[in-house]
Scaffold this motif. Structure first.
Motif, PDB file in Angstrom:
ATOM      1  N   SER A 105     -14.299  -1.042 -10.366  1.00 37.14           N
ATOM      2  CA  SER A 105     -12.982  -0.902 -10.294  1.00 37.14           C
ATOM      3  C   SER A 105     -12.431  -1.530 -11.577  1.00 37.14           C
ATOM      4  O   SER A 105     -11.471  -1.203 -11.950  1.00 37.14           O
ATOM      5  N   ALA A 132      -6.975   5.750   0.884  1.00 39.98           N
ATOM      6  CA  ALA A 132      -7.367   5.587  -0.441  1.00 39.98           C
ATOM      7  C   ALA A 132      -7.845   7.133  -0.764  1.00 39.98           C
ATOM      8  O   ALA A 132      -8.304   7.851  -0.208  1.00 39.98           O
ATOM      9  N   ARG A 133      -7.752   7.541  -2.109  1.00 41.02           N
ATOM     10  CA  ARG A 133      -8.507   8.618  -2.717  1.00 41.02           C
ATOM     11  C   ARG A 133      -9.745   8.380  -3.381  1.00 41.02           C
ATOM     12  O   ARG A 133      -9.852   7.408  -4.128  1.00 41.02           O
ATOM     13  N   ASP A 190     -10.357   4.862  -4.948  1.00 33.41           N
ATOM     14  CA  ASP A 190     -11.748   4.218  -4.609  1.00 33.41           C
ATOM     15  C   ASP A 190     -12.615   5.029  -5.547  1.00 33.41           C
ATOM     16  O   ASP A 190     -12.802   6.220  -5.591  1.00 33.41           O
ATOM     17  N   ILE A 244      -3.906   4.336  -4.292  1.00 30.69           N
ATOM     18  CA  ILE A 244      -5.237   3.467  -4.261  1.00 30.69           C
ATOM     19  C   ILE A 244      -6.413   4.438  -4.568  1.00 30.69           C
ATOM     20  O   ILE A 244      -6.525   5.620  -3.575  1.00 30.69           O
ATOM     21  N   ALA A 273       0.824  -1.236   0.187  1.00 27.68           N
ATOM     22  CA  ALA A 273      -0.005   0.033  -0.067  1.00 27.68           C
ATOM     23  C   ALA A 273       0.774   1.163   0.082  1.00 27.68           C
ATOM     24  O   ALA A 273       0.546   2.404  -0.645  1.00 27.68           O
ATOM     25  N   HIS A 317     -13.466   2.358   3.903  1.00 27.19           N
ATOM     26  CA  HIS A 317     -12.493   2.364   2.904  1.00 27.19           C
ATOM     27  C   HIS A 317     -11.156   1.958   3.510  1.00 27.19           C
ATOM     28  O   HIS A 317     -11.060   2.065   4.440  1.00 27.19           O
ATOM     29  N   VAL A 366     -10.472   0.566  -6.576  1.00 25.90           N
ATOM     30  CA  VAL A 366     -11.043  -0.345  -5.566  1.00 25.90           C
ATOM     31  C   VAL A 366     -12.620   0.075  -5.668  1.00 25.90           C
ATOM     32  O   VAL A 366     -12.788   1.334  -5.970  1.00 25.90           O
TER      33      VAL A 366
END
Length: 358
Positions: A319, A288-289, A271, A269, A264, A284, A312
């Protein structure tokens, strides 16, 4: 029996997968599309036992060696092809048989397009794979690689068109998008080899085609005599190295939740759910963005193309679409989170819900 007809749009080559009892063979695999073939084998839970080339191709490079390196499959090719015998695991001659599961393919020598052309006939004679010896309403050229119009006429008339009328014929190429023919059709309608054509008619036709040589001939033929093994230090395309990924038959690379957790820190990442989903009970992934799928095309400039991106969503469906969009937009390191947040949660991996980590 499992049967799949696969297509390479670059060379208009058909690759055929036949499977039975957990075993499979691939006929005329293409070097660049080996990842696609491996993905299909994995999804269908098949072990590749052999690759069979119908002839030494002049328009693309075979995937035989590359598949052998990955699967341990034996490479089978005509003994008359004069390929590197250190690489060919099974030199084939007329009358040989190749088994997979409870099924077999019989080998028929059909030279004339090249000196080492073979046709593979399924045990019940319901299907035959003719390479370039017989195309749909056509045939392969006869002006190089020990080709001979007289020999090809004899091969097709004696070894292919003598099969049962309802035997389906599958060629190595078609340039019009036609996928299959039959013995009865070709015997009646093939303008070169069917009907009342005799060997003189056929030879006169073939000797006056005056076709340019295939563009890749000088590369493809030497490579195929090596069964597709790269020459010297030539690179072989491999699985992306930035994380453990699996290529699905859909063409989408996937990453498993645990692998994403481990990598990660070095990936972006993204979303692609809607904002309310991002903070709902599923939560989430930390860091994550949020870029909803509906906005992704207009917000690509927010992402760094030099870094890997993992898309994601809830289940992995949206996704997957985002992954395809990113790849088409020039992002070369893209993966989809397999199973989405549902699978992430099922593996008890950490999530953020309403600003709190759990």
């Amino acid at each position: 029996m499992i049967f799949r007809q696969l297509f390479d749009p670059t060379s208009c080559t058909y690759t055929y997968l036949l499977g039975d009892g957990g075993q499979a063979v691939l006929i005329d695999p293409v070097f660049e599309l080996v990842p696609r073939d491996l993905a299909l084998l994995e999804e269908l839970d098949l072990r590749l036992v052999a690759t069979l080339d119908t002839h030494v191709h002049a328009d693309h490079v075979t995937g035989a060696w590359r598949l052998h390196e990955r699967c341990g499959s034996r490479i089978a090719l005509s003994a008359a092809a004069a390929a590197d015998t250190a690489l060919v695991g099974q030199l084939l001659s007329h009358g040989d048989h190749i088994g997979f599961g409870s099924r077999t393919l019989s080998v028929r020598a059909t030279p004339g397009h090249t000196g080492g052309c073979l046709t593979y006939v399924l045990d019940d004679q319901r299907m035959a794979f003719t390479g370039d010896s017989l195309l749909i309403r056509g045939c392969g050229r006869t002006d190089f690689q020990q080709g001979s119009p007289q020999q090809l006429f004899s091969s097709v008339r004696e070894q292919i068109l003598t099969l049962p009328d309802d035997c389906l014929l599958y060629p190595a190429h078609d340039y019009r998008g036609i996928t299959v023919s039959s013995v009865a059709e070709e015997r009646r309608f093939n303008p070169r080899l069917g009907g009342d054509a005799d060997v003189g008619d056929f030879a006169g036709y073939m000797n006056n085609l005056h076709l340019p040589h295939p563009k890749l001939m000088d590369v493809a033929v030497p490579a195929n005599l090596r069964c597709g093994k790269p020459d010297g230090d030539a690179p072989t395309p491999e699985t992306p190295a930035w994380a453990p990924l699996t290529l699905r038959f859909s063409g989408i690379w996937e990453i498993e939740p645990m692998s994403l957790l481990e990598h990660a820190a070095k990936v972006q990442i993204v979303d692609v759910r809607e904002a309310p989903e991002f903070v709902d009970s599923i939560g989430h992934i930390a860091g994550a963005r949020l870029v909803p799928l509906s906005e992704l095309s207009s917000r690509l400039n927010e992402l760094d193309q030099s870094r890997p991106v993992v898309a994601v969503c809830r289940s992995g469906v949206r996704s997957a679409q985002a992954s395809a969009l990113l790849a088409k937009s020039g992002f070369s390191q893209v993966a989809n989170l397999a199973g989405g947040m549902l699978k992430w949660r099922s593996e008890s991996l950490p999530v953020v819900c309403d600003g709190e980590r759990s």
